[in-house]
Design a protein around this motif. Sequence first.
Motif, PDB file in Angstrom:
ATOM      1  N   ASP A   1       0.024 -65.365 -86.645  1.00 36.41           N
ATOM      2  CA  ASP A   1      -1.234 -64.531 -86.507  1.00 36.41           C
ATOM      3  C   ASP A   1      -2.446 -65.062 -87.352  1.00 36.41           C
ATOM      4  N   SER A   2      -2.157 -65.867 -88.491  1.00 36.22           N
ATOM      5  CA  SER A   2      -3.593 -66.300 -89.241  1.00 36.22           C
ATOM      6  C   SER A   2      -4.401 -67.319 -88.166  1.00 36.22           C
ATOM      7  N   ALA A   3      -3.610 -68.034 -87.549  1.00 34.23           N
ATOM      8  CA  ALA A   3      -4.152 -69.001 -86.962  1.00 34.23           C
ATOM      9  C   ALA A   3      -4.849 -68.369 -85.602  1.00 34.23           C
ATOM     10  N   ALA A   4      -4.166 -67.639 -85.006  1.00 32.22           N
ATOM     11  CA  ALA A   4      -4.725 -66.894 -83.858  1.00 32.22           C
ATOM     12  C   ALA A   4      -6.003 -65.838 -84.188  1.00 32.22           C
ATOM     13  N   ASP A   5      -5.897 -65.291 -85.349  1.00 36.45           N
ATOM     14  CA  ASP A   5      -6.975 -64.394 -85.769  1.00 36.45           C
ATOM     15  C   ASP A   5      -8.314 -65.183 -86.202  1.00 36.45           C
ATOM     16  N   TRP A   6      -8.079 -66.223 -86.855  1.00 33.67           N
ATOM     17  CA  TRP A   6      -8.972 -66.980 -87.075  1.00 33.67           C
ATOM     18  C   TRP A   6      -9.833 -67.617 -85.812  1.00 33.67           C
ATOM     19  N   ALA A   7      -9.040 -68.208 -84.812  1.00 33.13           N
ATOM     20  CA  ALA A   7      -9.589 -68.678 -83.644  1.00 33.13           C
ATOM     21  C   ALA A   7     -10.568 -67.551 -83.004  1.00 33.13           C
ATOM     22  N   VAL A   8      -9.944 -66.390 -82.978  1.00 35.35           N
ATOM     23  CA  VAL A   8     -11.065 -65.437 -82.575  1.00 35.35           C
ATOM     24  C   VAL A   8     -12.056 -64.907 -83.398  1.00 35.35           C
ATOM     25  N   GLU A   9     -11.867 -65.090 -84.631  1.00 37.55           N
ATOM     26  CA  GLU A   9     -13.109 -64.597 -85.547  1.00 37.55           C
ATOM     27  C   GLU A   9     -14.176 -65.496 -85.430  1.00 37.55           C
ATOM     28  N   LEU A  10     -13.698 -66.912 -85.349  1.00 38.19           N
ATOM     29  CA  LEU A  10     -14.617 -67.963 -85.487  1.00 38.19           C
ATOM     30  C   LEU A  10     -15.160 -68.499 -84.211  1.00 38.19           C
ATOM     31  N   ALA A  11     -14.723 -67.942 -83.111  1.00 31.86           N
ATOM     32  CA  ALA A  11     -15.190 -68.328 -81.815  1.00 31.86           C
ATOM     33  C   ALA A  11     -16.735 -68.018 -81.685  1.00 31.86           C
ATOM     34  N   GLY A  12     -17.169 -67.063 -82.132  1.00 34.33           N
ATOM     35  CA  GLY A  12     -18.502 -66.491 -81.989  1.00 34.33           C
ATOM     36  C   GLY A  12     -19.381 -67.248 -83.001  1.00 34.33           C
ATOM     37  N   ILE A  13     -19.035 -68.052 -83.841  1.00 31.69           N
ATOM     38  CA  ILE A  13     -19.566 -68.861 -84.998  1.00 31.69           C
ATOM     39  C   ILE A  13     -19.770 -70.158 -84.816  1.00 31.69           C
ATOM     40  N   ALA A  14     -18.664 -70.825 -84.710  1.00 37.80           N
ATOM     41  CA  ALA A  14     -18.456 -72.239 -84.699  1.00 37.80           C
ATOM     42  C   ALA A  14     -19.193 -72.626 -83.236  1.00 37.80           C
ATOM     43  N   ARG A  15     -19.519 -74.082 -83.291  1.00 38.49           N
ATOM     44  CA  ARG A  15     -20.045 -74.539 -81.904  1.00 38.49           C
ATOM     45  C   ARG A  15     -18.741 -74.824 -80.795  1.00 38.49           C
ATOM     46  N   THR A  16     -17.559 -75.224 -81.428  1.00 40.93           N
ATOM     47  CA  THR A  16     -16.508 -75.261 -80.678  1.00 40.93           C
ATOM     48  C   THR A  16     -15.104 -75.000 -81.585  1.00 40.93           C
ATOM     49  N   VAL A  17     -14.179 -74.313 -80.931  1.00 38.25           N
ATOM     50  CA  VAL A  17     -13.062 -73.967 -81.613  1.00 38.25           C
ATOM     51  C   VAL A  17     -11.883 -74.646 -80.732  1.00 38.25           C
ATOM     52  N   GLY A  18     -11.010 -75.281 -81.237  1.00 40.20           N
ATOM     53  CA  GLY A  18      -9.863 -75.673 -80.681  1.00 40.20           C
ATOM     54  C   GLY A  18      -8.429 -75.238 -81.413  1.00 40.20           C
ATOM     55  N   LEU A  19      -7.574 -74.588 -80.730  1.00 42.89           N
ATOM     56  CA  LEU A  19      -6.408 -74.197 -81.282  1.00 42.89           C
ATOM     57  C   LEU A  19      -5.352 -74.719 -80.844  1.00 42.89           C
TER      58      LEU A  19
END
Length: 340
Positions: free
Chosen positions: A163-181
Amino acid sequence: MNASYRTDVVIIGAGPSGLFAAFECGMLGLKCHIVDALAQPGGQCSALYPEKPIFDIPAIPRILAGQLVEQLLEQVRPFEPTFSLGSKVDRLDREGDRWSVLTSTGSHIDCAAIIFASGAGLLQPNKPDWAGLDRFEQSSVHYSVLSKDAFAGRDIAIAGGGDSAADWAVELAGIARTVGLIHRRDKFRAAPQTLKKIDELIAAGRIEVLAPARVTELIGTASTLSHVKLNTPSDPERIIACTDLLLFFGLVTDTSAYERLGLQVDGMHITVDPQTCATNLSAIYCIGDAAIYPGKLKLILSGFAEAAVAARQAYGSCRPGKELFFEYSTAHGVPSVAIN
């Protein structure tokens, strides 16, 4: 730094349950001293996910974990609890009808009752054995998110399958330049609604899922990370840009101190009477995630209810022979210096 304190109740753990226990004690006229191994109050809410939203606090539809801690501190402030932060409990000695608490920093606290609100015990991130990991830990490798804004415009890689990895991927998707999970398996152990949101963000080009994949090398200069090398089914030497690597492989819990202090335990938890939150030791109570009893629900709101119960039980130890008349907070409020 050695110090001596005399108080009514020592609360071990400055997380939400412990802070609310101090408020409940204050409402009964009991003074509290709070001990916590972390350098700041808030427990996991402050140390691991201060910007993670919480949705199950009654009458508060949504609140960030860090904001919840701030409001709990504001709530208890009128009662002026004292703190020993960055300090662990080393010894408990029964002296007559009182307890003497010795901390790892040499402080002695004399009290009539103790409330354990120590959560899951001493927590440390579970770290992978990747070569060079420690070199980047001070700047580029993170085990929690203290501020989402710190990742604005950055290339983020998140490793983990829960959950932590998935939740933060969603939270940071609109902030970071790129997000790799990144996950070693092709399936994630996360809430269905989170996985649905990840699929939407993948379609929008905001998240790239790299699974199954295995991290084989961290690339950078000095202590600054720039890329991560992965072994994937289609490319055994896949390299992705990465200025910040977030690792969510769970936590290693140390609860060995409970038995050493003489408490009766069940696995990694302290056993209590569900009606009183009492432990096997006189005038010592336990609440929140540290406590276990049949039907226990590990929810913050459960810890809040247990805090109220334990505070009233502690009153009997602190004010022996003095009857406690139950009153609602609406009947007498809080001190005039309280919340504006």
